[in-house]
Each structure stands twice: as C-alpha cells, then as structure tokens.
Motif scaffolding. Structure first.
Motif, PDB file in Angstrom:
ATOM      1  N   GLU A   1     -15.733  18.321  -0.389  1.00 49.72           N
ATOM      2  CA  GLU A   1     -16.869  19.202  -0.168  1.00 49.72           C
ATOM      3  C   GLU A   1     -18.080  18.676  -0.921  1.00 49.72           C
ATOM      4  N   PRO A   2     -19.174  18.420  -0.279  1.00 49.48           N
ATOM      5  CA  PRO A   2     -19.327  18.549   1.162  1.00 49.48           C
ATOM      6  C   PRO A   2     -18.565  17.431   1.865  1.00 49.48           C
ATOM      7  N   PHE A   3     -18.086  17.726   3.055  1.00 49.74           N
ATOM      8  CA  PHE A   3     -17.282  16.776   3.808  1.00 49.74           C
ATOM      9  C   PHE A   3     -18.177  15.811   4.579  1.00 49.74           C
TER      10      PHE A   3
ATOM     11  N   ILE B   1       0.879  -1.166   0.000  1.00 45.24           N
ATOM     12  CA  ILE B   1       0.000   0.000   0.000  1.00 45.24           C
ATOM     13  C   ILE B   1       0.914   1.212   0.000  1.00 45.24           C
ATOM     14  N   HIS B   2       0.785   2.050  -0.999  1.00 45.50           N
ATOM     15  CA  HIS B   2       1.623   3.243  -1.105  1.00 45.50           C
ATOM     16  C   HIS B   2       1.173   4.322  -0.123  1.00 45.50           C
ATOM     17  N   HIS B   3      -0.141   4.573  -0.072  1.00 42.69           N
ATOM     18  CA  HIS B   3      -0.672   5.565   0.856  1.00 42.69           C
ATOM     19  C   HIS B   3      -2.147   5.305   1.106  1.00 42.69           C
ATOM     20  N   VAL B   4      -2.638   5.940   2.135  1.00 43.24           N
ATOM     21  CA  VAL B   4      -4.056   5.937   2.459  1.00 43.24           C
ATOM     22  C   VAL B   4      -4.533   7.370   2.290  1.00 43.24           C
ATOM     23  N   GLN B   5      -5.644   7.550   1.602  1.00 37.57           N
ATOM     24  CA  GLN B   5      -6.230   8.883   1.418  1.00 37.57           C
ATOM     25  C   GLN B   5      -7.457   8.992   2.304  1.00 37.57           C
ATOM     26  N   LEU B   6      -7.496  10.019   3.130  1.00 36.07           N
ATOM     27  CA  LEU B   6      -8.661  10.327   3.950  1.00 36.07           C
ATOM     28  C   LEU B   6      -9.143  11.727   3.596  1.00 36.07           C
ATOM     29  N   ALA B   7     -10.384  12.018   3.893  1.00 33.18           N
ATOM     30  CA  ALA B   7     -10.951  13.321   3.580  1.00 33.18           C
ATOM     31  C   ALA B   7     -10.952  14.206   4.817  1.00 33.18           C
ATOM     32  N   MET B   8     -10.940  15.507   4.544  1.00 33.38           N
ATOM     33  CA  MET B   8     -11.071  16.500   5.608  1.00 33.38           C
ATOM     34  C   MET B   8     -11.799  17.708   5.031  1.00 33.38           C
ATOM     35  N   PRO B   9     -12.381  18.531   5.902  1.00 35.00           N
ATOM     36  CA  PRO B   9     -13.049  19.731   5.404  1.00 35.00           C
ATOM     37  C   PRO B   9     -12.031  20.830   5.081  1.00 35.00           C
ATOM     38  N   ARG B  10     -12.431  21.774   4.264  1.00 35.52           N
ATOM     39  CA  ARG B  10     -11.577  22.917   3.928  1.00 35.52           C
ATOM     40  C   ARG B  10     -11.131  23.624   5.209  1.00 35.52           C
ATOM     41  N   GLY B  11      -9.870  24.011   5.261  1.00 35.92           N
ATOM     42  CA  GLY B  11      -9.331  24.732   6.410  1.00 35.92           C
ATOM     43  C   GLY B  11      -8.880  23.835   7.558  1.00 35.92           C
TER      44      GLY B  11
END
Length: 137
Positions: free
Chosen positions: A78-80, A23-33
């Motif tokens: 967005e939306p998060f 696994i190269h990386h894990v992508q997670l989401a976050m809200p702007r800012g």
C-alpha cells in the motif's frame, strides 16, 4: 566485499563469495483484499497449490503458492503498484498448450521476441503484475 589480489585469489574468492543455489520463492505485490483473485489465478490458471503463510506472518495478509521447485508469495503493498517490467519467468512444458489454456479461460497474453532456444509469452496476473511463461526448445 573485495577480492584479495594474491596467488590464492581463487581460493580467497570461494571463501568470501555468496553461493546462490536456487531461487526459493518469488514475491509479488497485490492490493489489500486481493486474496480471492490471487487464488483464482495462481491455482486455477497456473496450477499452483496454496500453502499456509507461517504463523508469524498470518496477520499481514497475502497468500502463498507452491509447486515442487516453485514458490510464489503475494504480499500486500500500500499503495499498490503492479510490476509492469520486473517479472518472474516460469518455464512451462508446452507453450502451445499454455496458450490454449489461457485462451480457454479468456485470458489475454502477448508474444515477445523469442530468444535463442526460448519461446515466450507474457500474461498479467489479476493485479497487473507481468508474468513471463516460456518454453525451452
């Protein structure tokens, strides 16, 4: 992609299959800012080091973290909506030490049913994304 049905089936499969090596990386989401909160959690709590996003992605926001063998990328959504069920599972050296570290920082975590040879807990990142921390015993 179908598999050929012949004597050389194993050889045909080897030529056609995807060979995942790591696994190269894990992508997670976050809200702007949320970059500051992400830095506090993933650097101070998780011990990862921030790395610079590639130049081609600089304008998108987000933040990336690294430790040998582990990369976590936080990208804007967005939306998060936090990942409440889907999650990365990070192996730790000592679950007891990890629990103490989280408690010292005032972070809540919860235990889940242990699996054969695995003890585990869950903690939420600052955005509510579920993170599993596990120790192989």
């Amino acid at each position: 992609m179908g598999l050929r049905d012949n004597r050389d089936g194993a050889q045909a499969r080897r030529k056609e299959e995807i060979v995942i090596m790591a696994i190269h990386h894990v992508q997670l989401a976050m809200p702007r800012g949320g970059e500051g909160s992400a830095r506090r959690f993933y650097v101070q709590v998780s011990g990862l080091t921030e790395i610079e996003n590639p130049d081609t992605l600089q304008g998108r926001g987000g933040v990336w973290f690294f430790r040998p063998g582990v990369q976590v990328h936080l990208g804007l959504e967005e939306p998060f909506s936090p990942a409440r069920k889907a999650h990365p599972a990070f192996q730790v050296a000592s679950l007891q030490q990890t629990e103490q570290h989280l408690a010292n920082l005032g972070l809540e975590f919860h235990r889940d049913v242990d699996l054969p040879k695995i003890r585990r807990i869950y903690v939420d990142d600052p955005f509510g994304n579920r993170i599993e921390l596990l120790e192989i015993i």
